[in-house]
Design a protein around this motif. Structure first.
Motif, PDB file in Angstrom:
ATOM      1  N   GLU A   1       6.699   3.766  -9.819  1.00  0.00           N
ATOM      2  CA  GLU A   1       5.983   3.528  -8.569  1.00  0.00           C
ATOM      3  C   GLU A   1       5.026   4.683  -8.323  1.00  0.00           C
ATOM      4  N   ALA A   2       3.780   4.338  -7.992  1.00  0.00           N
ATOM      5  CA  ALA A   2       2.764   5.347  -7.692  1.00  0.00           C
ATOM      6  C   ALA A   2       1.955   4.866  -6.493  1.00  0.00           C
ATOM      7  N   ASP A   3       1.760   5.744  -5.565  1.00  0.00           N
ATOM      8  CA  ASP A   3       0.992   5.410  -4.357  1.00  0.00           C
ATOM      9  C   ASP A   3       1.500   4.124  -3.698  1.00  0.00           C
TER      10      ASP A   3
ATOM     11  N   ALA B   1       3.500   0.505 -10.673  1.00  0.00           N
ATOM     12  CA  ALA B   1       2.521   0.873 -11.693  1.00  0.00           C
ATOM     13  C   ALA B   1       2.960   0.435 -13.086  1.00  0.00           C
TER      14      ALA B   1
ATOM     15  N   GLU C   1       2.819   1.493  -5.025  1.00  0.00           N
ATOM     16  CA  GLU C   1       2.729   0.233  -5.767  1.00  0.00           C
ATOM     17  C   GLU C   1       3.436   0.342  -7.105  1.00  0.00           C
TER      18      GLU C   1
ATOM     19  N   LEU D   1       4.386  10.046  -8.926  1.00  0.00           N
ATOM     20  CA  LEU D   1       5.144   9.053  -9.672  1.00  0.00           C
ATOM     21  C   LEU D   1       6.617   9.133  -9.309  1.00  0.00           C
TER      22      LEU D   1
ATOM     23  N   PHE E   1       2.714   7.688 -17.474  1.00  0.00           N
ATOM     24  CA  PHE E   1       3.768   6.885 -16.853  1.00  0.00           C
ATOM     25  C   PHE E   1       4.647   6.202 -17.897  1.00  0.00           C
TER      26      PHE E   1
ATOM     27  N   LEU F   1       2.782  -1.230 -18.511  1.00  0.00           N
ATOM     28  CA  LEU F   1       2.101  -0.578 -17.395  1.00  0.00           C
ATOM     29  C   LEU F   1       0.972  -1.453 -16.887  1.00  0.00           C
ATOM     30  N   SER F   2       0.753  -1.410 -15.602  1.00  0.00           N
ATOM     31  CA  SER F   2      -0.433  -2.039 -15.051  1.00  0.00           C
ATOM     32  C   SER F   2      -1.644  -1.377 -15.700  1.00  0.00           C
TER      33      SER F   2
ATOM     34  N   ARG G   1      -1.806   7.842 -17.937  1.00  0.00           N
ATOM     35  CA  ARG G   1      -1.435   8.907 -17.002  1.00  0.00           C
ATOM     36  C   ARG G   1      -0.041   9.483 -17.268  1.00  0.00           C
TER      37      ARG G   1
ATOM     38  N   TRP H   1      -3.042   1.760 -14.272  1.00  0.00           N
ATOM     39  CA  TRP H   1      -2.250   2.993 -14.271  1.00  0.00           C
ATOM     40  C   TRP H   1      -1.991   3.540 -15.675  1.00  0.00           C
ATOM     41  N   SER H   2      -2.594   2.980 -16.693  1.00  0.00           N
ATOM     42  CA  SER H   2      -2.341   3.471 -18.052  1.00  0.00           C
ATOM     43  C   SER H   2      -3.059   4.802 -18.288  1.00  0.00           C
TER      44      SER H   2
END
Length: 168
Positions: A58-60, A64, A62, A2, A97, A88-89, A95, A92-93
């Motif tokens: 941002e994660a991977d 998030a 994209e 992240l 973030f 959050l997308s 986690r 991706w919830s």
């Protein structure tokens, strides 16, 4: 991994797509139609001009999720108070973030010399949002009953508040 960073114009299509999900599928926002991309460009420019945070998780590679702080009310005496927003997308919830984004917004608001952060949370909406805000020191300060009507139901909002600096 992240990364929390400042939003750029290139992030705004992903931001718009995340928000559109919540507008059309949930009651956690009272918007009934997703804002056009131009509206996101205007918001980004306005917050940048005001020195208020607009952050991306941002994660991977994209987007998030995102979070920002907007002025609470337009009258000058409210200039030290903002309202936070975090989305959050759905992919991706759950986690952590949201917690990372909220802490980053609070830190940025503190650095900007702000005094209060308000959260307006739809109830019944997402219990996760109220829990997230409580975890970061927000307290419930009020409830507005049946102030929104979406998806054929009346909805309350819960007001939560956190002091960043005690300036009394």
């Amino acid at each position: 991994m992240l990364t929390i960073r400042t939003a750029t114009r290139d992030d705004l299509p992903a931001v718009a797509a995340i928000y559109a999900h919540y507008v059309t599928e949930t009651v956690v926002t009272f918007d009934e139609n997703p804002p056009a991309l131009d509206a996101w460009h205007d918001r980004h420019a306005d917050l940048s001009t005001r020195g208020l945070p607009f952050l991306i998780a941002e994660a991977d590679g994209e987007v998030a999720g995102y979070a920002y702080a907007t002025p609470w009310r337009p009258k000058p005496a409210y200039r030290h108070t903002v309202e936070d927003s975090i989305y959050l997308s759905p992919a991706w919830s759950g986690r952590g973030f949201g917690s990372a984004l909220l802490q980053a917004v609070l830190d940025a608001c503190t650095d900007a010399g702000l005094h209060q952060v308000i959260a307006v949370i739809v109830d019944p909406g997402s219990d996760a949002s109220a829990a997230l805000h409580r975890k970061h020191g927000f307290i419930e300060v009020g409830r507005l009953q049946s102030v929104g009507h979406k998806h054929n139901r009346w909805l309350d909002t819960v007001l939560m508040q956190r002091t960043l600096r005690d300036r009394r």
